[in-house]
Motif scaffolding. Structure first.
Motif, PDB file in Angstrom:
ATOM      1  N   PRO A   1       0.830  -1.210   0.000  1.00  0.00           N
ATOM      2  CA  PRO A   1       0.000   0.000   0.000  1.00  0.00           C
ATOM      3  C   PRO A   1       0.863   1.257   0.000  1.00  0.00           C
ATOM      4  N   ASP A   2       0.438   2.251  -0.759  1.00  0.00           N
ATOM      5  CA  ASP A   2       1.191   3.492  -0.872  1.00  0.00           C
ATOM      6  C   ASP A   2       0.777   4.430   0.263  1.00  0.00           C
ATOM      7  N   PHE A   3       1.334   4.222   1.424  1.00  0.00           N
ATOM      8  CA  PHE A   3       1.029   5.107   2.541  1.00  0.00           C
ATOM      9  C   PHE A   3       2.258   5.245   3.419  1.00  0.00           C
ATOM     10  N   ARG A   4       2.212   6.221   4.301  1.00  0.00           N
ATOM     11  CA  ARG A   4       3.303   6.411   5.255  1.00  0.00           C
ATOM     12  C   ARG A   4       2.709   6.985   6.530  1.00  0.00           C
ATOM     13  N   TRP A   5       3.432   6.843   7.614  1.00  0.00           N
ATOM     14  CA  TRP A   5       3.004   7.412   8.882  1.00  0.00           C
ATOM     15  C   TRP A   5       3.672   8.767   9.052  1.00  0.00           C
TER      16      TRP A   5
ATOM     17  N   ASP B   1       7.055  16.914   5.486  1.00  0.00           N
ATOM     18  CA  ASP B   1       6.341  17.261   4.253  1.00  0.00           C
ATOM     19  C   ASP B   1       5.731  18.646   4.439  1.00  0.00           C
TER      20      ASP B   1
ATOM     21  N   VAL C   1      -0.103  18.851   4.744  1.00  0.00           N
ATOM     22  CA  VAL C   1      -0.200  17.395   4.878  1.00  0.00           C
ATOM     23  C   VAL C   1      -0.479  17.026   6.339  1.00  0.00           C
ATOM     24  N   TYR C   2      -0.008  17.872   7.252  1.00  0.00           N
ATOM     25  CA  TYR C   2      -0.232  17.642   8.685  1.00  0.00           C
ATOM     26  C   TYR C   2      -1.477  18.380   9.190  1.00  0.00           C
TER      27      TYR C   2
END
Ligand code: SF4
Ligand code: SF4
Length: 215
Positions: free
Chosen positions: A15-19, A169, A173-174
């Motif tokens: 999956p294309d995700f990140r924490w 980022d 994004v946050y």
């Protein structure tokens, strides 16, 4: 499990995700809109430069909630008890105090004390900013080219913040405003224009009375 992960990697189906994790607390702004609008003095600037709510003074008007450009102050929705087991009313303002009680006793805020990875650090602001800049440089050198500091610029729209954040980022994004501006920035201009408008109306009324007197 290991095999499933390796297979997913091989098939390109990871999956294309990140924490991306950040604490969404009061920024303790240099120019704090919440302070400007509080009619009771419940919000005050401490001797440490932080911004704190006195819950026994707050009347729950909520002006500060609308005035915060970061959305980090809210009205209590649940009854809470303080350390002294005193009941704090629902509806009064609630936000991070940077543990005013603890730092008054030379202790670290609870979050900085408890964080096992030292991701949250507490200390002299200039020293913290310098440490964070060095960390950003190290991240850039390791390929994290989007790493940046948030709140470390004293020339931004809130005069810089007492809580500085290292982001990986863009602020959006946050969920952070990219160019925060103190919400009371235009108040002096608004008051000046309102005063001028009032004077103009008074002058108009006076001319009108004079005109009637002469007819
Ligand atoms: S982040 Fe919001 S609540 Fe905190 S000092 Fe700034 S304006 Fe006030
Ligand atoms: S809710 Fe409380 S802290 Fe916020 S502006 Fe009103 S009196 Fe001040």
């Amino acid at each position: 499990m290991q095999w499933a992960a390796e297979q997913a990697l091989a098939e390109g189906t990871v999956p294309d995700f990140r924490w991306l994790i950040a604490s969404d607390v009061c920024k303790h702004c240099t120019h704090a809109g919440c302070l400007d609008v509080c009619p009771t003095g419940a919000l005050f600037r401490t001797e440490f430069g932080t911004v704190v709510v006195q819950d026994e003074v707050c009347n729950g008007c909520g002006y500060c909630v609308a005035a915060c450009p970061f959305g980090v102050i809210d009205k209590r929705k649940d009854p809470t008890t303080t350390g002294a087991a005193r009941q704090v009313e629902i509806g009064i303002a609630n936000k991070c105090t940077l543990c005013y009680d603890r730092i008054s006793l030379d202790a670290k805020p609870a979050c900085a004390q408890a964080c096992p990875t030292t991701s949250i650090q507490f200390g002299d602001l200039d020293e913290m900013r310098e440490r964070a800049r060095e960390r950003v440089e190290a991240l850039h050198a390791n390929g994290f080219t989007e790493a940046r500091l948030y709140g470390a610029n004293p020339n931004d729209g809130v005069g810089g913040t007492g809580s500085v954040f290292l982001l990986l980022d863009e602020p959006e994004v946050y969920g952070l405003p990219p160019d925060p501006i103190v919400t009371t920035h235009d108040l002096p201009d608004i008051f000046r224009k309102a005063g001028l408008a009032g004077l103009t109306m008074l002058a108009g009324a006076a001319v009108s009375f004079l005109g009637r007197g002469n007819s």
